[in-house]
Structures are given as C-alpha cells and as structure tokens.
Design a protein around this motif. Structure first.
Motif, short mmCIF file in Angstrom:
data_model
loop_
_atom_site.label_atom_id
_atom_site.label_comp_id
_atom_site.label_asym_id
_atom_site.label_seq_id
_atom_site.Cartn_x
_atom_site.Cartn_y
_atom_site.Cartn_z
N ASP A 87 65.94 -21.11 -15.05
CA ASP A 87 67.30 -20.67 -15.37
C ASP A 87 67.17 -19.78 -16.59
O ASP A 87 66.60 -20.20 -17.61
N ARG A 88 67.65 -18.56 -16.51
CA ARG A 88 67.47 -17.66 -17.64
C ARG A 88 68.73 -16.82 -17.86
O ARG A 88 69.41 -16.41 -16.93
N ASN A 89 69.00 -16.62 -19.12
CA ASN A 89 70.08 -15.71 -19.52
C ASN A 89 69.62 -14.99 -20.78
O ASN A 89 68.45 -15.05 -21.16
N SER A 90 70.53 -14.31 -21.43
CA SER A 90 70.14 -13.51 -22.60
C SER A 90 69.73 -14.36 -23.80
O SER A 90 69.09 -13.88 -24.72
N LYS A 91 70.08 -15.67 -23.77
CA LYS A 91 69.79 -16.52 -24.92
C LYS A 91 68.56 -17.41 -24.74
O LYS A 91 67.85 -17.69 -25.70
N LYS A 92 68.31 -17.88 -23.51
CA LYS A 92 67.21 -18.83 -23.35
C LYS A 92 66.68 -18.84 -21.93
O LYS A 92 67.31 -18.34 -20.99
#
Length: 290
Positions: free
Chosen positions: A49-54
């Motif tokens: 699971d990836r987004n701009s924060k982690k």
C-alpha cells in the motif's frame, strides 16, 4: 518471475521507501516501481500500500516476504552445496568452534585433515553457538563444535565428550582446598560468559551456584574463555568453567576444583548439516571420535 524481482521486493519490504530502496539497489525509482508492478501483476496481488507519505506491506506482502526470504535462503544453501559437490574434495572446508572447546585436539584435527586432503583450504572460526546453528542450517559451515543443547531438524550431531565443571580461582587471593569450601565464594566477584552470548550456559552456572547455596556476584562478563581465564589470573574474580579447560589453561596462579555436587555436566557436540555426505566431514568426525 525472476530472482531480481524477488530481491528488489525484499529490499523494498525492508526499507519501506522507494527512495531508500532505489539507493540501496543503485537504480532510479521508476525502474524499481516498474519491477514491483510487474511482480504484483504476475502474482495477481497487491504487495504494497503506497501513497505520497508512506509505503506499507499488505497482508499478502507480509506473507510473500516471509516465504521469499525462506526461498532465497534455501537457494543460497543449494548453491553452496552444489559448489561443494562440484569441488569434490578440493576448495574450502569451514570448521567452527566455541572458545571453551578449543584445544590441542582441534589443532591436531586441522593437521590431520590438511595432510589427508592437501588441496583443501581448511578455515577455522570461533563462532558462538546460536550463529553456528544458523550457519550450519544454511550450509555456510561444514562442521561445528558446540555445547548442547542443539535442537534442529537440519543438523546431525555426534557426542564428542561429556565435560564436568570446575571452579577456577586465583590461589594468591582465594584459599580453597576442597569442594566443600566453594560456599566461601558467595561474597567474591565472579567472571561469567556473557548471558546474551551463551544464555543456556549462563543459566547452568547459576544453577551450579544455587546448588552450593549462593547467588554469584557476577561483575565481569566475556564471550571468550581465554579472556575469562586471564581475568581470573589477574585477580579480577573467580569463575566456573568446563573442567577440560585445565588442559589448555594450566597456569601456576590458578587453582581448579572439580564440582561434583548435583552431577551436572555439559555435552560437547560435533555438528554437521543433516544429510551431508561429505567425505571430509566423515573423516573429521572419525578422527575426533577415535
């Protein structure tokens, strides 16, 4: 699916950062992202699971990491054994021992093997028990000399010898004549093996002291028997060591008294990777058990 996909996945699973993982792999982020996407597409499961924060592992990713780690460890073991078979009786043979078991017998073993197999490079290492077990399981060691207990379905063992325990003390500072005098040490400083280095051995020494009615005042610790003996020799405390140590550390300053109360012993084992049919290992075991 290629091995590089798996290795890239593991690096990212450890770092949980595309920036750090790409730096560790010496590649830029876009190729790394592409490799991970290809792997997820082939598996039909999202691993991160990836987004701009982690970046986080999914449940599928956690399971995949565990299995891939085992798979690559086993692949390394297979590679090492294949190389060993290919080398036949040349190449390198790796022997490990713990410091409290090193003796003239091990030196004689290397001399014997070097004479019998002149084209083999025999490497000798001092390695703690826990690491020896791990290295034997992975095929990174060919033979180990350790103290029991050893519980691993991947390792075969032979009892080399059973050893008793003795208290060792500086005769100029401590007056002990018989085993009954051991209780005099209850106020004295002790030097023990480091608890994290040899936890079972450490607990066994505490059990021995309890049998004589006291809790040892352990001030100094070491992970090497020679260091322990030197500390005792220099008057920094007393210790409890395997009786066999007397053979290689017989100094005039030291007194040894064998401890027979409680009938406690320590078994020294010869260990090899299970199902290893190495001719050299068989020769080594035969020599030590002669």
């Amino acid at each position: 699916m290629e091995i590089r996909h798996l290795k890239y996945f593991l690096i990212l699973a450890d770092e949980l950062s595309f920036v750090k993982a790409s730096e560790k792999l010496f590649i830029s982020q876009p190729p790394l992202s592409r490799q991970i996407k290809e792997l997820e597409d082939e598996l039909g499961a999202r691993l991160f699971d990836r987004n701009s924060k982690k970046v986080e592992l999914t449940e599928a990713g956690k399971y995949f990491k565990q299995e891939v780690t085992l798979l690559l460890d086993n692949l390394d073991r297979v590679k090492l054994k294949t190389q060993k078979i290919g080398n036949n009786i040349s190449g390198e043979f790796r022997i490990a021992y713990i410091s409290s078991t090193f003796s003239g017998d091990i030196a004689e073993l290397i001399k014997f093997l070097s004479s019998k197999y002149p084209f083999v490079n025999f490497s000798l290492y001092e390695v703690p028990t826990a690491r020896q077990i791990s290295d034997l399981e992975q095929g990174k060691l060919d033979l180990g000399i350790i103290r029991a207990p050893l519980k691993s379905p991947k390792i075969a063992t032979h009892l080399w010898f059973r050893d008793s325990f003795s208290v060792v003390f500086n005769k100029q500072l401590v007056q002990l004549d018989t085993e009954e005098d051991i209780e005099k040490l209850k106020e004295e400083i002790f030097v023990f093996f480091n608890k994290d280095y040899a936890p079972h051995y450490y607990e066994l020494l505490l059990e021995i002291c309890a049998g004589y009615g006291f809790v040892p005042k352990v001030v100094h610790e070491s992970n090497n028997i020679s260091s322990i003996i030197q500390l005792v020799k220099n008057g920094l405390g007393s210790s409890i060591v395997p009786t066999n140590i007397l053979k290689s550390h017989n100094y005039s300053e030291l007194g040894f008294i064998e401890l027979k109360k409680g009938n406690l012993f320590t078994d020294v084992l010869i260990a090899t990777p299970k199902d290893d049919d190495s001719e050299i290992a068989k020769a080594a075991i035969g020599f030590l058990l002669r």
